[in-house]
Design an enzyme around this catalytic site. Structure first.
Site, PDB file in Angstrom:
ATOM      1  N   THR A 162       4.356   3.232   0.749  1.00  0.00           N
ATOM      2  CA  THR A 162       3.208   3.521   1.609  1.00  0.00           C
ATOM      3  C   THR A 162       3.551   2.993   3.006  1.00  0.00           C
ATOM      4  O   THR A 162       4.695   2.584   3.251  1.00  0.00           O
ATOM      5  CB  THR A 162       1.922   2.858   1.042  1.00  0.00           C
ATOM      6  OG1 THR A 162       0.798   3.313   1.782  1.00  0.00           O
ATOM      7  CG2 THR A 162       1.985   1.336   1.118  1.00  0.00           C
ATOM      8  N   ALA A 180       6.618   6.819   3.096  1.00  0.00           N
ATOM      9  CA  ALA A 180       6.229   5.678   3.923  1.00  0.00           C
ATOM     10  C   ALA A 180       5.229   6.145   4.993  1.00  0.00           C
ATOM     11  O   ALA A 180       4.651   7.227   4.874  1.00  0.00           O
ATOM     12  CB  ALA A 180       7.477   5.028   4.531  1.00  0.00           C
ATOM     13  N   VAL A 225       1.428  10.681   1.726  1.00  0.00           N
ATOM     14  CA  VAL A 225       2.027  10.196   2.960  1.00  0.00           C
ATOM     15  C   VAL A 225       1.252   8.954   3.372  1.00  0.00           C
ATOM     16  O   VAL A 225       0.018   8.940   3.289  1.00  0.00           O
ATOM     17  CB  VAL A 225       1.937  11.267   4.079  1.00  0.00           C
ATOM     18  CG1 VAL A 225       2.550  10.746   5.369  1.00  0.00           C
ATOM     19  CG2 VAL A 225       2.589  12.566   3.636  1.00  0.00           C
ATOM     20  N   CYS A 226       1.985   7.916   3.797  1.00  0.00           N
ATOM     21  CA  CYS A 226       1.330   6.733   4.353  1.00  0.00           C
ATOM     22  C   CYS A 226       0.366   6.122   3.326  1.00  0.00           C
ATOM     23  O   CYS A 226       0.689   6.085   2.135  1.00  0.00           O
ATOM     24  CB  CYS A 226       0.625   7.133   5.658  1.00  0.00           C
ATOM     25  SG  CYS A 226       0.186   5.784   6.755  1.00  0.00           S
ATOM     26  N   THR A 227      -0.807   5.674   3.748  1.00  0.00           N
ATOM     27  CA  THR A 227      -1.753   5.045   2.819  1.00  0.00           C
ATOM     28  C   THR A 227      -2.398   6.036   1.857  1.00  0.00           C
ATOM     29  O   THR A 227      -3.213   5.630   1.019  1.00  0.00           O
ATOM     30  CB  THR A 227      -2.856   4.318   3.610  1.00  0.00           C
ATOM     31  OG1 THR A 227      -3.410   5.225   4.564  1.00  0.00           O
ATOM     32  CG2 THR A 227      -2.294   3.108   4.334  1.00  0.00           C
TER      33      THR A 227
END
Lengths: 228, 228
Positions: free
Chosen positions: A124, A154, A104-106
């Site tokens: 990301t 993202a 998830v995310c970075t």
């Protein structure tokens, strides 16, 4: 038993972890033989980017062969992780043999730094999307991206959508709808969806560059490889 | 300093707390004089309904005059809280003088049990919505409901929408849009929104009744008042 292992490390963004964990934990209650666990170096609470500490349910030694692994992201502490060989080795260890490698995310940047995204399409947080290419991945602007065993989401809240998609993939549409109902995920953002046409990515690049530079100040070679 | 205080108690649902906390913490970074805190009986980690422990940033003694208070919900442990005079007194103490009294999911039932919803319109998780009436509140099937200082959200994930609405109320549309962008809350539920026309509330009532009965087994008078 299929273990779905979330990785907890100091400084991560709680919603990255808790969103998909709440979804996949509901799956584990509806479908036998699935279990969610949160894995860390120890069971001691770790700080996060919120005024809230989180403590894992298991250590890395206790979860050696998970079915799925999910990496949350964060800001500076996560980017510092790009140079943290101990964390990257933990991630490689969990991912080896896992049928699903998620982020998830970075968190996807950690997967990339661990060598798990080379040649793959991935996403990301929008602020750091270009960084994926530095690790040989192809950045994609989608809510979530699947490529082989890897599924990347993202930024932050996207983990909930990705996790519901995973539930559907693992257990079918009916279970996914039930999980969505149980957590009452019927989103009504007061201002509607994000209007990406108003987001000036170029104007914001100095901000993400500064966060990266601060995070990797002690690793000038890596910083130079990831910059520009 | 405006303290936005989230209440942490054993057994709560982490997403109820972390969703709006991630939103309001972003507000606190963008707008001076706002601070988010998580308040508990102690700073020791407490269990939740996930394989994850949470630890507060402050004790009740340290946060005596918050600007806002937000109550997360949960299943059995939260319903047990309806008979927990110590927790209800803590909630009353925080809410007294607060300009915003918020809840997510069944957290509104705790507000109700604390005497804070009598005569007010409110919502909660769809499974327990009718219970609000037993406390003299008017149940409303909305994503979030505002009535005077009180703002209550529907189940679990609704806390994110409610918190973004609060950001808009406290700091305006531009800041709310920025927070939404930072946490990339651009929801794309894989199966679309919940189709409420397919949800048979009556058929599910035995389940919520059973959870309530189990939670209040040691409090037959309260159970009888809330049942039927």
């Amino acid at each position: 038993m299929k273990d779905i292992a979330f990785v907890l490390y100091p400084g991560c963004t709680p919603l990255d972890l808790v969103g998909p964990l709440q979804v996949l934990n509901a799956l584990s209650r509806l479908v036998p033989d699935h279990r969610t666990v949160v894995v860390g170096e120890s069971l001691d609470p770790v700080y996060t980017d919120l005024p809230l500490l989180l403590a894992a349910s298991h250590t890395y030694e206790q979860i050696t062969d998970p079915y799925a692994v999910v990496l949350p992201g964060g800001l500076q502490p996560t980017l510092e992780g790009l140079a943290d060989e101990r964390l990257l080795a933990r991630i490689r260890g969990l991912a080896e043999g896992a049928e699903v490698i998620g982020s998830v995310c970075t968190g996807s940047l950690l997967l990339a730094a661990a060598g798990l995204l080379a040649g793959r399409r991935a996403t990301t947080h929008w602020m750091f999307r270009d960084l994926l290419a530095k690790y040989g991945a192809t950045p994609v602007a989608q809510r979530w991206v699947e490529d082989g065993p890897v599924i990347t989401a993202a930024g932050v809240a996207a983990g909930i959508d990705m996790a519901l998609h995973l539930v559907q993939r693992l257990a079918g549409k009916e279970i996914a709808a039930e999980v969505q109902l149980l957590i009452e995920y019927d989103p009504q953002p007061p201002l509607g969806p994000i209007d990406w046409s108003t987001v000036d990515l170029a104007a914001r690049k100095p901000v993400s560059d500064a966060i990266l530079a601060q995070s990797l100040a002690e690793h000038p070679e890596l910083l130079s490889r990831l910059s520009g």
